[in-house]
Design a protein around this motif. Structure first.
Motif, PDB file in Angstrom:
ATOM      1  N   PHE A 225       0.822  -1.209   0.000  1.00 38.97           N
ATOM      2  CA  PHE A 225       0.000   0.000   0.000  1.00 38.97           C
ATOM      3  C   PHE A 225       0.860   1.265   0.000  1.00 38.97           C
ATOM      4  O   PHE A 225       0.523   2.255  -0.649  1.00 38.97           O
ATOM      5  CB  PHE A 225      -0.932   0.004   1.212  1.00 38.97           C
ATOM      6  CG  PHE A 225      -2.034  -1.013   1.138  1.00 38.97           C
ATOM      7  CD1 PHE A 225      -2.548  -1.415  -0.089  1.00 38.97           C
ATOM      8  CD2 PHE A 225      -2.547  -1.592   2.286  1.00 38.97           C
ATOM      9  CE1 PHE A 225      -3.557  -2.361  -0.171  1.00 38.97           C
ATOM     10  CE2 PHE A 225      -3.558  -2.533   2.209  1.00 38.97           C
ATOM     11  CZ  PHE A 225      -4.063  -2.917   0.982  1.00 38.97           C
ATOM     12  N   ILE A 226       1.988   1.227   0.735  1.00 38.74           N
ATOM     13  CA  ILE A 226       2.895   2.383   0.724  1.00 38.74           C
ATOM     14  C   ILE A 226       3.412   2.625  -0.692  1.00 38.74           C
ATOM     15  O   ILE A 226       3.449   3.767  -1.174  1.00 38.74           O
ATOM     16  CB  ILE A 226       4.069   2.152   1.706  1.00 38.74           C
ATOM     17  CG1 ILE A 226       3.559   2.173   3.146  1.00 38.74           C
ATOM     18  CG2 ILE A 226       5.150   3.209   1.502  1.00 38.74           C
ATOM     19  CD1 ILE A 226       4.612   1.764   4.167  1.00 38.74           C
ATOM     20  N   THR A 227       3.788   1.550  -1.377  1.00 38.61           N
ATOM     21  CA  THR A 227       4.298   1.677  -2.744  1.00 38.61           C
ATOM     22  C   THR A 227       3.213   2.152  -3.702  1.00 38.61           C
ATOM     23  O   THR A 227       3.443   3.039  -4.537  1.00 38.61           O
ATOM     24  CB  THR A 227       4.856   0.327  -3.224  1.00 38.61           C
ATOM     25  OG1 THR A 227       5.896  -0.096  -2.346  1.00 38.61           O
ATOM     26  CG2 THR A 227       5.409   0.439  -4.647  1.00 38.61           C
ATOM     27  N   VAL A 228       2.011   1.580  -3.580  1.00 43.33           N
ATOM     28  CA  VAL A 228       0.913   1.927  -4.481  1.00 43.33           C
ATOM     29  C   VAL A 228       0.543   3.404  -4.339  1.00 43.33           C
ATOM     30  O   VAL A 228       0.410   4.135  -5.329  1.00 43.33           O
ATOM     31  CB  VAL A 228      -0.318   1.023  -4.221  1.00 43.33           C
ATOM     32  CG1 VAL A 228      -1.552   1.584  -4.931  1.00 43.33           C
ATOM     33  CG2 VAL A 228      -0.037  -0.393  -4.697  1.00 43.33           C
ATOM     34  N   PHE A 229       0.394   3.867  -3.105  1.00 40.90           N
ATOM     35  CA  PHE A 229      -0.047   5.241  -2.891  1.00 40.90           C
ATOM     36  C   PHE A 229       1.047   6.264  -3.169  1.00 40.90           C
ATOM     37  O   PHE A 229       0.778   7.462  -3.233  1.00 40.90           O
ATOM     38  CB  PHE A 229      -0.585   5.412  -1.469  1.00 40.90           C
ATOM     39  CG  PHE A 229      -1.906   4.729  -1.256  1.00 40.90           C
ATOM     40  CD1 PHE A 229      -3.023   5.092  -1.996  1.00 40.90           C
ATOM     41  CD2 PHE A 229      -2.027   3.696  -0.334  1.00 40.90           C
ATOM     42  CE1 PHE A 229      -4.244   4.449  -1.807  1.00 40.90           C
ATOM     43  CE2 PHE A 229      -3.236   3.050  -0.143  1.00 40.90           C
ATOM     44  CZ  PHE A 229      -4.346   3.428  -0.890  1.00 40.90           C
TER      45      PHE A 229
END
Length: 316
Positions: A225-229
């Motif tokens: 999620f950190i990478t996606v956002f």
């Protein structure tokens, strides 16, 4: 079997009563269970055939999905035929050793399913956080080793449960099991001896497999999620997130049902026993039904392949 001081010494046969309190309606409960099982078998079989026949689906995510489907089929098959024998044909007896084997199958394939879900989280983590190395990290050989590893882990950790029952528990207060399948604690609680070691090891197996996997799946998705956002384009964020939706649904359905059943069983002292047993049955039968449906709906490649199959069957 030998009677000693009101106990049964090393019983050769146990009696599964099904769902205590609902014996009069067990016949009807068996119908939706049977329908669930048939749909699950058809759905997982179709999924495995599609992945095997379509070369474009020979990727880590789909190979792991095929492994998940095979695991689900064995898990549901390990309990439902005997359960229907109790519900429909009044065949409650089961040999003690067969009961232990069923228990081993349940524990083992629950552990395998959890391990495969962890491997699928790893696949999504590498695909999103390190996409350039995805093909070199998760090769077919690595997927094979993962499959062997999660199988051995679950199978070997489940064996001492059987040994502790077979070798330590010799005297039983009754041979009547208040359950619809050979659930570990339902068998252990029949014994007249001290069962603390059996209970402790059962909890150790549950937390060493499910607890370990949940921690690392959660950490993987936090990083995902950190990478996606952090992606600059909205379309890229949506595309990356969409590749995870099906796995997140399957992950939540498996673990939430499992923990809900576990906590109700351990701490729901005022809840009727038939609620405990129905939840246990649902936990083992519903995920094999939902998994192929979730992936069939959310995965475009599988959805397109299923559409082609049904269009080819259309006589018009």
């Amino acid at each position: 079997m030998f009677q000693l001081n009101g106990t049964v010494f090393m019983p050769s046969v146990l009696t599964l009563i099904g769902i205590p309190g609902l014996e009069s309606v067990q016949f009807w409960i068996g119908i939706p269970f049977c329908v669930t099982y048939i749909i699950a078998m058809l759905g997982n079989s179709l999924l495995m055939v599609i992945i095997k026949s379509e070369s474009s689906l020979h990727e880590p995510m789909y190979l792991l999905l095929a492994m998940l489907g095979a695991t689900d089929m064995v898990l549901s098959t390990s309990i439902l035929p005997k359960m229907l024998g109790i519900f429909w044909f009044h065949l409650p007896e089961i040999y003690f050793d067969v009961c232990l084997f069923q228990m081993w199958l349940i524990h083992t394939f629950q552990g395998i399913e959890s391990g495969i879900l962890l491997a699928m989280a790893l696949d999504r983590y590498v695909a999103i956080c390190d996409p350039l190395r995805h093909a070199t990290i998760l090769t077919h050989e690595v997927i094979t080793l993962i499959g062997i590893g999660v199988t051995l882990r679950a199978a070997l950790l489940a064996v001492p449960c059987l040994i502790l029952i077979k070798c330590r528990l010799k005297h039983y207060r009754t041979t009547v099991v208040s359950h619809s399948y050979c659930e570990h604690m339902a068998i252990v609680k029949l014994a007249a001896e001290d069962i603390r070691i059996n209970k402790i090891y059962g909890l150790f197996v549950a937390f060493s497999i499910l607890g370990f996997d949940i921690i690392f799946i959660t950490l993987s998705y936090i990083r995902i999620f950190i990478t996606v956002f952090s992606l600059p384009q909205k379309e890229a964020r949506l595309k990356a997130f969409n590749t995870c939706i099906a796995h997140i649904c399957v992950f939540l359905e498996f673990y939430l049902l499992g923990f809900f059943s576990f906590f109700i069983h351990r701490f729901g002292f005022h809840i009727p026993p038939y609620i405990h047993i129905l939840l246990s049955d649902i936990y083992l039968l519903v995920p094999p039904l939902l998994n192929p449906i979730v992936y069939g709906v959310k995965t475009k490649q599988i959805r397109d392949r299923i559409s082609k199959i049904f269009h080819s069957m259309d006589p018009s």
